[in-house]
Design a protein around this motif. Structure first.
Motif, mmCIF file in Angstrom:
data_model
loop_
_atom_site.group_PDB
_atom_site.id
_atom_site.type_symbol
_atom_site.label_atom_id
_atom_site.label_comp_id
_atom_site.label_asym_id
_atom_site.label_seq_id
_atom_site.Cartn_x
_atom_site.Cartn_y
_atom_site.Cartn_z
ATOM 1 N N SER A 52 9.124 -37.310 -40.770
ATOM 2 C CA SER A 52 7.727 -37.684 -40.381
ATOM 3 C C SER A 52 7.364 -37.641 -38.994
ATOM 4 C CB SER A 52 7.360 -39.147 -40.716
ATOM 5 O OG SER A 52 8.467 -40.032 -40.185
ATOM 6 N N ASN A 53 8.343 -38.075 -37.954
ATOM 7 C CA ASN A 53 8.095 -37.940 -36.548
ATOM 8 C C ASN A 53 8.211 -36.412 -36.237
ATOM 9 O OD1 ASN A 53 8.512 -40.659 -35.133
ATOM 10 N ND2 ASN A 53 9.877 -40.771 -36.674
ATOM 11 N N SER A 54 9.303 -35.837 -36.750
ATOM 12 C CA SER A 54 9.205 -34.179 -36.504
ATOM 13 C C SER A 54 7.695 -33.653 -36.459
ATOM 14 C CB SER A 54 10.332 -33.449 -37.121
ATOM 15 O OG SER A 54 11.490 -33.975 -36.818
ATOM 16 N N ILE A 69 4.726 -35.048 -36.441
ATOM 17 C CA ILE A 69 3.652 -35.409 -35.683
ATOM 18 C C ILE A 69 4.099 -34.553 -34.248
ATOM 19 C CG2 ILE A 69 3.305 -37.355 -34.005
ATOM 20 C CD1 ILE A 69 2.241 -37.717 -36.975
ATOM 21 N N VAL A 70 5.478 -34.487 -34.038
ATOM 22 C CA VAL A 70 5.602 -33.599 -32.873
ATOM 23 C C VAL A 70 4.974 -32.473 -32.909
ATOM 24 C CG1 VAL A 70 7.338 -32.885 -31.124
ATOM 25 C CG2 VAL A 70 7.493 -35.135 -31.952
ATOM 26 N N TYR A 71 5.427 -31.563 -34.060
ATOM 27 C CA TYR A 71 4.920 -30.414 -34.393
ATOM 28 C C TYR A 71 3.448 -30.212 -34.270
ATOM 29 C CZ TYR A 71 3.735 -25.974 -36.839
ATOM 30 O OH TYR A 71 3.088 -25.097 -37.248
ATOM 31 N N LEU A 72 2.715 -31.192 -34.844
ATOM 32 C CA LEU A 72 1.266 -30.981 -34.849
ATOM 33 C C LEU A 72 0.629 -31.031 -33.314
ATOM 34 C CD1 LEU A 72 0.290 -33.326 -37.982
ATOM 35 C CD2 LEU A 72 0.258 -30.934 -37.687
ATOM 36 N N ALA A 101 3.665 -38.140 -29.057
ATOM 37 C CA ALA A 101 4.668 -37.222 -29.363
ATOM 38 C C ALA A 101 5.772 -37.806 -28.657
ATOM 39 C CB ALA A 101 4.446 -35.973 -28.716
ATOM 40 N N ALA A 102 5.778 -38.315 -27.412
ATOM 41 C CA ALA A 102 6.812 -38.758 -26.810
ATOM 42 C C ALA A 102 7.697 -39.927 -27.609
ATOM 43 C CB ALA A 102 6.525 -39.241 -25.307
ATOM 44 N N LEU A 103 6.749 -40.764 -28.109
ATOM 45 C CA LEU A 103 7.063 -41.822 -28.935
ATOM 46 C C LEU A 103 7.733 -41.483 -30.206
ATOM 47 C CD1 LEU A 103 4.021 -44.459 -28.856
ATOM 48 C CD2 LEU A 103 6.548 -44.887 -28.093
ATOM 49 N N SER A 104 7.226 -40.499 -30.640
ATOM 50 C CA SER A 104 8.108 -39.911 -32.112
ATOM 51 C C SER A 104 9.457 -39.333 -31.519
ATOM 52 C CB SER A 104 7.105 -38.805 -32.588
ATOM 53 O OG SER A 104 5.993 -39.527 -33.259
ATOM 54 N N VAL A 105 9.540 -38.542 -30.476
ATOM 55 C CA VAL A 105 10.934 -38.162 -29.831
ATOM 56 C C VAL A 105 11.807 -39.299 -29.778
ATOM 57 C CG1 VAL A 105 12.059 -37.079 -28.002
ATOM 58 C CG2 VAL A 105 10.153 -35.962 -29.118
ATOM 59 N N ASN A 106 11.121 -40.324 -29.165
ATOM 60 C CA ASN A 106 12.076 -41.430 -28.744
ATOM 61 C C ASN A 106 12.559 -42.133 -29.975
ATOM 62 O OD1 ASN A 106 12.831 -43.271 -26.382
ATOM 63 N ND2 ASN A 106 11.749 -44.749 -27.619
ATOM 64 N N SER A 107 11.524 -42.307 -31.300
ATOM 65 C CA SER A 107 11.850 -42.978 -32.307
ATOM 66 C C SER A 107 13.124 -42.150 -32.990
ATOM 67 C CB SER A 107 10.598 -42.840 -33.301
ATOM 68 O OG SER A 107 9.829 -43.544 -32.739
ATOM 69 N N GLN A 111 16.208 -53.493 -39.987
ATOM 70 C CA GLN A 111 14.714 -53.303 -39.650
ATOM 71 C C GLN A 111 14.456 -53.006 -38.131
ATOM 72 O OE1 GLN A 111 11.618 -55.677 -41.175
ATOM 73 N NE2 GLN A 111 12.790 -56.815 -42.288
ATOM 74 N N VAL A 112 15.331 -53.399 -37.215
ATOM 75 C CA VAL A 112 14.933 -53.050 -35.660
ATOM 76 C C VAL A 112 15.168 -51.605 -35.386
ATOM 77 C CG1 VAL A 112 16.178 -53.263 -33.477
ATOM 78 C CG2 VAL A 112 15.963 -55.270 -34.899
ATOM 79 N N VAL A 113 16.158 -50.900 -36.278
ATOM 80 C CA VAL A 113 16.195 -49.485 -36.163
ATOM 81 C C VAL A 113 15.402 -48.531 -37.064
ATOM 82 C CG1 VAL A 113 17.991 -47.352 -36.492
ATOM 83 C CG2 VAL A 113 18.773 -50.011 -35.786
ATOM 84 N N LEU A 114 14.824 -49.194 -38.216
ATOM 85 C CA LEU A 114 14.206 -48.344 -39.216
ATOM 86 C C LEU A 114 12.752 -48.705 -39.124
ATOM 87 C CD1 LEU A 114 16.145 -48.987 -42.465
ATOM 88 C CD2 LEU A 114 16.015 -46.733 -41.154
ATOM 89 N N TYR A 115 12.140 -49.754 -38.519
ATOM 90 C CA TYR A 115 10.834 -50.212 -38.706
ATOM 91 C C TYR A 115 9.948 -49.344 -38.001
ATOM 92 C CZ TYR A 115 6.739 -53.553 -39.695
ATOM 93 O OH TYR A 115 5.646 -53.868 -39.931
ATOM 94 N N ASN A 116 10.031 -49.247 -36.919
ATOM 95 C CA ASN A 116 9.335 -48.688 -35.846
ATOM 96 C C ASN A 116 9.420 -47.205 -35.919
ATOM 97 O OD1 ASN A 116 7.746 -50.717 -34.390
ATOM 98 N ND2 ASN A 116 8.035 -49.394 -32.692
ATOM 99 N N PRO A 117 10.572 -46.437 -36.164
ATOM 100 C CA PRO A 117 10.521 -45.009 -36.388
ATOM 101 C C PRO A 117 9.733 -44.619 -37.566
ATOM 102 C CG PRO A 117 12.703 -45.766 -35.595
ATOM 103 C CD PRO A 117 11.854 -47.045 -35.779
ATOM 104 N N LEU A 118 9.791 -45.556 -38.594
ATOM 105 C CA LEU A 118 8.987 -45.329 -40.073
ATOM 106 C C LEU A 118 7.656 -45.466 -39.895
ATOM 107 C CD1 LEU A 118 11.509 -46.709 -42.716
ATOM 108 C CD2 LEU A 118 10.769 -44.333 -42.416
ATOM 109 N N LEU A 119 7.230 -46.696 -38.812
ATOM 110 C CA LEU A 119 5.785 -46.938 -38.881
ATOM 111 C C LEU A 119 5.108 -46.149 -37.966
ATOM 112 C CD1 LEU A 119 4.078 -49.426 -39.743
ATOM 113 C CD2 LEU A 119 4.518 -50.554 -37.517
ATOM 114 N N ASN A 120 5.516 -45.666 -36.782
ATOM 115 C CA ASN A 120 4.976 -44.793 -35.889
ATOM 116 C C ASN A 120 4.410 -43.811 -36.313
ATOM 117 O OD1 ASN A 120 5.517 -46.536 -34.002
ATOM 118 N ND2 ASN A 120 6.892 -45.270 -32.658
ATOM 119 N N PRO A 121 4.709 -42.853 -37.123
ATOM 120 C CA PRO A 121 3.991 -41.801 -37.530
ATOM 121 C C PRO A 121 3.178 -42.004 -38.515
ATOM 122 C CG PRO A 121 6.240 -41.710 -38.275
ATOM 123 C CD PRO A 121 6.479 -42.680 -37.579
ATOM 124 N N ILE A 122 3.289 -43.385 -39.431
ATOM 125 C CA ILE A 122 2.306 -43.575 -40.442
ATOM 126 C C ILE A 122 0.922 -44.211 -39.858
ATOM 127 C CG2 ILE A 122 1.830 -45.277 -42.325
ATOM 128 C CD1 ILE A 122 4.893 -45.014 -43.021
#
Length: 311
Positions: free
Chosen positions: A39-41, A43-46, A62-68, A274-285
């Motif tokens: 999902s983050n990839s 977003i970065v690709y688009l 895109a920077a947030l997705s790379v950070n995630s 959740q600290v590790v999963l929540y935001n990396p999953l939530l950001n692209p959504i």
């Protein structure tokens, strides 16, 4: 302690025994990690692929997705290996490196969100000056500072901790965070004070800046046209959702790492994940669904994939 190699090993004691469900939970976390990567990839690709998304706001997304991606990768691969292992250990040096990545990337998240808030403020409140203020150079400097300021400050804490003598060798968490300080024979006053300074610089100040910026945006848009209020809501709402969710989880992590709370081990495990999963999953959504241009390109991409399958 391995005397031959002069390496100190720590036991990771935050896991719970799930017995026959071990593989089920393993594949569930693995599936979520793969979803984070995909999902983050996408977003970065688009954003990289389409020129109309080469604006500062989308570059920050895109920077947030790379950070995630980096943030989850700093924790989840080791977690998945340990989940299936009977011997869950990590060297003290590797633990400090994981600690460095965890807090550097976590701090960078807040600083990137602060940069996005500044971009939205200039775009909505000073639209005529936007092209001259938010240049490519400005965006590049803001991106560099987000990771550099966070990493350089956390690195000092790592250096201080590396010189501390250990009297305990079992972490009560599933990855290396501030709880590593509880293993030291003596509580370092310098590290404690410095930790508060770092926390203020990479969490408290960015959050205050974001709230101040959005208060200004709301004040100005309230007095303006309906179209401007709609534009502000469309671009700022996703930002607020990401900020609130990540802030709550980070505050929980900081409190539990520093204070011994009587929560069951399973609660600690779920909240730590959740600290590790929540935001990396939530950001692209959030950004994929709420940002019109990204959503439009996302639908085109899926339609193209479907057409390719049928052909």
């Amino acid at each position: 302690m391995d005397d031959k190699l002069n390496v100190t090993y720590l036991t990771i004691g935050g896991y719970i025994e799930v017995n026959k469900y071990r593989f089920l939970y393993f594949f569930l976390i693995l599936a979520l990690y793969i979803l984070i990567i995909l999902s983050n990839s996408i977003i970065v690709y688009l954003i990289w692929r389409h020129e109309n998304l080469h604006e500062p706001m989308y570059v920050f997304i895109a920077a947030l997705s790379v950070n995630s991606l980096l943030y989850s990768t700093a924790i989840l691969p080791k977690f998945l290996i340990d989940f299936l292992s009977d011997k869950r250990i990590i060297s003290y040096q590797a633990c400090l490196f994981q600690y460095f990545l965890f807090y550097t990337l976590g701090g960078a998240e807040f600083l990137l969100l602060a940069a996005m808030a500044y971009d939205r403020y200039v775009s909505i409140c000073k639209p005529l000056l936007y092209p001259t203020i938010m240049t490519k150079r400005t965006v590049t400097i803001l991106l560099f500072l987000a990771w550099f300021l966070s990493g350089s400050q956390v690195a000092v804490s790592v250096v201080i901790s590396s010189n501390q003598k250990l009297c305990q060798f079992t972490l009560k968490t599933i990855f290396c965070n501030n709880s590593v300080f509880k293993l030291h024979c003596k509580t370092s006053r310098v590290n404690s004070i410095y930790g508060i300074i770092v926390l203020t610089n990479i969490l408290a100040l960015p959050v205050l800046f974001i709230f101040f910026t959005y208060a200004k945006i709301l004040l100005i848009t309230y007095r303006s046209s309906k179209d401007l209020r709609k534009k502000a809501a469309e671009t700022c709402l996703p930002h607020v959702l990401v900020l609130v969710s990540f802030s709550v989880l980070c505050v929980y992590n900081i409190i539990t790492a520093r204070v011994d709370l009587n929560f069951p081990k399973v609660v600690h495990l779920i909240m730590s994940l959740q600290v590790v999963l929540y935001n990396p999953l939530l950001n692209p959504i959030i950004y994929g669904a709420k940002m019109k241009e990204i959503n439009r390109h996302l639908r085109k991409l899926f339609c193209h994939v479907k057409e390719s399958q049928y052909n």
